[in-house]
Design an enzyme around this catalytic site. Structure first.
Site, PDB file in Angstrom:
ATOM      1  N   ASP A  68       0.858  -1.185   0.000  1.00  8.41           N
ATOM      2  CA  ASP A  68       0.000   0.000   0.000  1.00  8.41           C
ATOM      3  C   ASP A  68       0.890   1.230   0.000  1.00  8.41           C
ATOM      4  O   ASP A  68       1.943   1.251   0.637  1.00  8.41           O
ATOM      5  CB  ASP A  68      -0.974   0.000   1.177  1.00  8.41           C
ATOM      6  CG  ASP A  68      -0.289  -0.122   2.522  1.00  8.41           C
ATOM      7  OD1 ASP A  68      -0.094   0.925   3.184  1.00  8.41           O
ATOM      8  OD2 ASP A  68       0.039  -1.253   2.918  1.00  8.41           O
ATOM      9  N   GLU A  71      -7.798   4.302  12.391  1.00 11.43           N
ATOM     10  CA  GLU A  71      -6.808   3.798  13.341  1.00 11.43           C
ATOM     11  C   GLU A  71      -6.557   4.715  14.527  1.00 11.43           C
ATOM     12  O   GLU A  71      -5.750   4.409  15.401  1.00 11.43           O
ATOM     13  CB  GLU A  71      -5.486   3.520  12.621  1.00 11.43           C
ATOM     14  CG  GLU A  71      -4.990   4.676  11.774  1.00 11.43           C
ATOM     15  CD  GLU A  71      -3.797   4.297  10.905  1.00 11.43           C
ATOM     16  OE1 GLU A  71      -2.702   4.161  11.475  1.00 11.43           O
ATOM     17  OE2 GLU A  71      -3.964   4.148   9.689  1.00 11.43           O
TER      18      GLU A  71
END
Length: 300
Positions: free
Chosen positions: A103, A195
């Site tokens: 990613d 997150e």
């Protein structure tokens, strides 16, 4: 006159056997005495320290944790979960997985996707890439459009992700994400990266996240993937979004230490990979299933 009394003869003296003289006792030097005293002090300190450790509950806790970790490692080996280093990628990769990916965001700069695709180390190569598109309600990644265009040209299957801010409207973030990203057949589902709480209560975070994923699913017909790290998931998300596919970050481990009932499909196991065509370190990921399961996940 009486006769004189005769004195008995005096026996002759026997020669004495000479005895060996005793060697004079050696005196210890001051340096020797000091050394012996120092050694004795060290021994007393060592014994006292050992007794303190053995009597300490922390010692027993450490022993139990070490035993537990060792036992888990033995079980892992028994389950064929070797953790091998791949020199070219400069990371250890859990075994048993055949589909690998990365990613990226603007942090990685300008990427040569042809070199990324061509890289191979003993059968491990890059199949997919998640590419950052947006953040919050206003920020678009400056390299998104280039990466979204060039990676598929190199033969890499792509998915776009949005960095979620819990203190912003989940609905508006979803709208902004869809305005920026145009998904096509064969792409990976869209991803929301959550997150951190950013001083938002867990309940408020879940409320905004629910608005986000519901809007994306209604507009695209495909449930988005939820990305998070293992501690954030266990603390705030577990039990709330169980019907969504999960992408979990859990670094430098031979196994993903999470319940088998969890619906995870992607595991970000390292953030230190070196990839040809990319100048910065990259996150490395695996897909849980085989190629058949992977292609079933793609947008139809």
């Amino acid at each position: 006159m009486p006769p004189p009394v005769k004195k008995p003869p005096v026996p002759a003296k026997k020669d004495k056997v000479p005895q060996k003289a005793k060697a004079p006792a050696k005196r210890k030097t001051a340096a020797q005495k000091k050394k012996e005293q120092t050694t004795a002090v060290y021994w007393r300190i060592a014994i006292a320290g050992l007794l303190l450790i053995l009597l300490s509950p922390f010692y027993y806790g450490y022993v139990l944790r070490s035993f537990s970790a060792t036992w888990r490692w033995i079980l892992d080996i028994g389950q064929d979960t070797k953790y091998r280093t791949y020199k070219n990628f400069n990371v250890r990769i859990p075994s048993g997985y055949t589909i690998h990916g990365i990613d990226v965001s603007s942090y990685q700069g300008k990427i040569n996707w042809q070199k990324v695709k061509a890289m191979n180390d003993d059968g491990v190569h890059i199949t997919f890439a998640f590419i950052k598109a947006t953040e919050g309600v206003l920020s678009m990644d400056p390299y998104f459009q280039r990466n979204w265009r060039e990676a598929p040209k190199a033969g890499i299957i792509c998915g776009a992700y949005h960095f979620f801010l819990p203190h912003k409207s989940g609905l508006w973030q979803a709208r902004f994400f869809l305005q920026t990203v145009k998904v096509e057949k064969g792409d990976l589902p869209m991803v929301v990266d959550v997150e951190q709480l950013y001083k938002t209560s867990p309940a408020k975070m879940r409320e905004q996240l629910s608005s986000f994923v519901t809007y994306i699913e209604n507009k695209t017909g495909v449930k988005p993937i939820i990305y998070t790290n293992i501690s954030f998931y266990q603390d705030y998300l577990q039990g709330y979004f169980d019907d969504y596919t999960l992408w979990i970050a859990h670094y430098y481990q031979p196994v993903l230490n999470i319940s088998s009932k969890t619906n995870w499909q992607f595991w970000q196991h390292s953030d230190k990979a070196r990839i040809n065509g990319i100048s910065q370190k990259v996150d490395f990921n695996i897909f849980k299933g085989d190629s058949t399961a992977f292609h079933k996940l793609l947008i139809p």
